[in-house]
Design a protein around this motif. Sequence first.
Motif, short mmCIF file in Angstrom:
data_model
loop_
_atom_site.label_atom_id
_atom_site.label_comp_id
_atom_site.label_asym_id
_atom_site.label_seq_id
_atom_site.Cartn_x
_atom_site.Cartn_y
_atom_site.Cartn_z
N TYR A 28 7.36 17.12 9.93
CA TYR A 28 6.59 16.19 10.73
C TYR A 28 5.60 16.93 11.62
N PRO A 29 4.38 16.44 11.72
CA PRO A 29 3.45 17.02 12.70
C PRO A 29 3.91 16.68 14.11
N PRO A 30 3.58 17.51 15.10
CA PRO A 30 4.06 17.24 16.47
C PRO A 30 3.68 15.87 16.98
N GLN A 31 2.47 15.38 16.62
CA GLN A 31 2.01 14.12 17.18
C GLN A 31 2.68 12.90 16.53
N ALA A 32 3.44 13.13 15.45
CA ALA A 32 4.04 11.99 14.74
C ALA A 32 5.40 11.62 15.29
N GLY A 33 6.04 12.51 16.04
CA GLY A 33 7.40 12.25 16.41
C GLY A 33 8.27 12.38 15.18
N ARG A 34 9.51 11.98 15.27
CA ARG A 34 10.39 12.10 14.10
C ARG A 34 10.44 10.78 13.36
N GLY A 35 10.13 10.84 12.08
CA GLY A 35 10.18 9.66 11.23
C GLY A 35 10.28 10.11 9.79
N GLU A 36 9.64 9.42 8.88
CA GLU A 36 9.59 9.85 7.49
C GLU A 36 8.23 10.46 7.21
N TRP A 37 8.12 11.26 6.12
CA TRP A 37 6.86 11.96 5.85
C TRP A 37 5.70 10.99 5.65
N ASN A 38 6.00 9.81 5.11
CA ASN A 38 4.90 8.87 4.86
C ASN A 38 4.37 8.21 6.12
N ASP A 39 5.05 8.42 7.26
CA ASP A 39 4.52 7.90 8.53
C ASP A 39 3.17 8.54 8.87
N TRP A 40 2.95 9.78 8.44
CA TRP A 40 1.71 10.48 8.80
C TRP A 40 0.76 10.63 7.61
N THR A 41 0.98 9.82 6.56
CA THR A 41 0.08 9.86 5.39
C THR A 41 -0.43 8.45 5.05
N PRO A 42 -1.02 7.75 6.03
CA PRO A 42 -1.33 6.32 5.82
C PRO A 42 -2.46 6.05 4.83
N PHE A 43 -3.21 7.08 4.43
CA PHE A 43 -4.34 6.85 3.54
C PHE A 43 -4.02 7.12 2.07
N THR A 44 -2.87 7.70 1.79
CA THR A 44 -2.59 8.10 0.40
C THR A 44 -1.64 7.13 -0.32
N TYR A 45 -0.48 6.84 0.28
CA TYR A 45 0.52 6.08 -0.47
C TYR A 45 0.08 4.66 -0.84
N PRO A 46 -0.84 3.98 -0.07
CA PRO A 46 -1.22 2.64 -0.52
C PRO A 46 -1.78 2.61 -1.94
N PHE A 47 -2.45 3.69 -2.36
CA PHE A 47 -3.08 3.67 -3.67
C PHE A 47 -2.14 4.10 -4.78
N ASN A 48 -0.95 4.59 -4.40
CA ASN A 48 0.13 4.69 -5.39
C ASN A 48 0.72 3.30 -5.64
N LEU A 49 0.84 2.52 -4.58
CA LEU A 49 1.32 1.15 -4.76
C LEU A 49 0.36 0.33 -5.60
N THR A 50 -0.96 0.50 -5.41
CA THR A 50 -1.94 -0.32 -6.12
C THR A 50 -2.34 0.26 -7.47
N ARG A 51 -1.92 1.50 -7.77
CA ARG A 51 -2.16 2.19 -9.05
C ARG A 51 -3.60 2.65 -9.24
N GLN A 52 -4.41 2.65 -8.18
CA GLN A 52 -5.83 2.97 -8.31
C GLN A 52 -6.08 4.47 -8.36
N PRO A 53 -7.17 4.90 -9.00
CA PRO A 53 -7.54 6.31 -8.96
C PRO A 53 -8.08 6.69 -7.59
N ALA A 54 -7.73 7.89 -7.14
CA ALA A 54 -8.18 8.37 -5.83
C ALA A 54 -8.26 9.89 -5.87
N ILE A 55 -9.34 10.42 -5.33
CA ILE A 55 -9.55 11.87 -5.31
C ILE A 55 -9.75 12.34 -3.88
#
Length: 464
Positions: free
Chosen positions: A392-419
């Motif tokens: 976890y980055p210091p500013q995130a506090g303790r949570g899950e890794w996806n708490d600090w990756t809000p721009f990536t996992y949505p497009f795994n859910l939607t199946r879209q290409p992303a670079i």
Amino acid sequence: MELPLHLLPATRLLELYASRELSPVEATKAALAAIERHNPRFNAFCVVDQECALNYARQSEARWKAGETLGPLDGVPTTVKDLILARGWPTLRGSRTVDPDQDWDADGVLVASLRRSGAVLLGKTTTPEFGWKGVTDSPVHGITRNPWKAELTSGGSSGGAAVAAACGMGALHVGTDGGGSIRIPASFTGVVGFKPTYGIVPRHPPSPYGTLSTGGPITRSVADAALMMEVLTEPFPADFYALPMEDRAFRAGLARGIKGWRIAFSPTLSGARVDPEIAAIVAAAAKRFTELGANLVEVPPVLEDSLLAFQHHWFVGAAVQVRGMTAAQRRRLDPGFAYIAEQGSRLPAVEYAASIKAREALGSKMLAFLQSWDLLITPTMPIAAFAAGSDYPPQAGRGEWNDWTPFTYPFNLTRQPAISVPCGFTKAGLPVGLQIVGPILGDHRVLRAAQAFEQIQPFRMPEL
């Protein structure tokens, strides 16, 4: 001025092979020398097979001399993430629960495609245990470090592949991405990481994370990613989730530009908090698309927060991964992975079904959104790389890794290409990534836009 041999892109290596100015043996020796120099410090590889690589390179050299190359990657030094089976090498997946003393006599479908294309396989790159998180450290192989600053994380879970790319330890690198695992380390290490449309890159054996996870390229140039896609998308008859991809010529039209395209820029995507320095760098990079003739419009948040839906899918996938393990094996797991697997095993079926419905709604919203736009641009990450050895980055506090990756996992859910492409550096000299997202099966479009951006803002590798 020509780059050092170990940093030449695959497209240039192939030109030099064809003109007889360079041999695959020379290129492979340069990549192996880079591994010998840099891997002790950054820990990107869990397997390096010099003898095998040089043997492949000599065979490729003979084919080039005879004018009988196998395929589009013949002689190119290439690596494979250690979640993917590769004949003759153990696939431990970063876990002490996997017995290394077994027959490793099968290739995953992507490795089989690479071999048929003539790629020179150097070895396997590191991953966290079963690829479960957004940084790369594991109970078996330790911590993978960032080549821009070794005290920092490479990101993950394809961190080894991204570091190998940044350091010139091979030209082409296969990663996997179930929630950002290609794009997160690409952003943190300043390389190109492409998550294709789900279903156009076969996975066999399939991932326990199901339709979230796909294979894809990590490279030092967009053209190399496009080249790699022509091999990774070779059809596989037993792929239950395969989508039709009739046009696999990803390099064709790559340089035609994006004049007149309508591009939406969403600085926060779903209202995510972004480090102000990162936000300013990404905004400046996004504006450069107007120099390419595109019509860029900043838009308000595009999606609702989808974290819970993603976590339900991810945690259940982790539970599937550990199902059947003995109690002794479970005690050997990374505690963070064991925790999410336990959460997944306790998730009521009705809640999981509700998350599937939420995923469907999210996907439908993005399908509708991209009826009006050619592409969507966002930051790849809201932060730069943080201390290695922490989930976890210091500013995130303790949570899950996806708490600090809000721009990536949505497009795994939607199946879209992303670079993710490099778009600048912080004052501390750390890379920042720009994410370009396209419609389902719009992979050519995403690569074309990334190539156009690369031409006006060339990427830079670390000085090692």
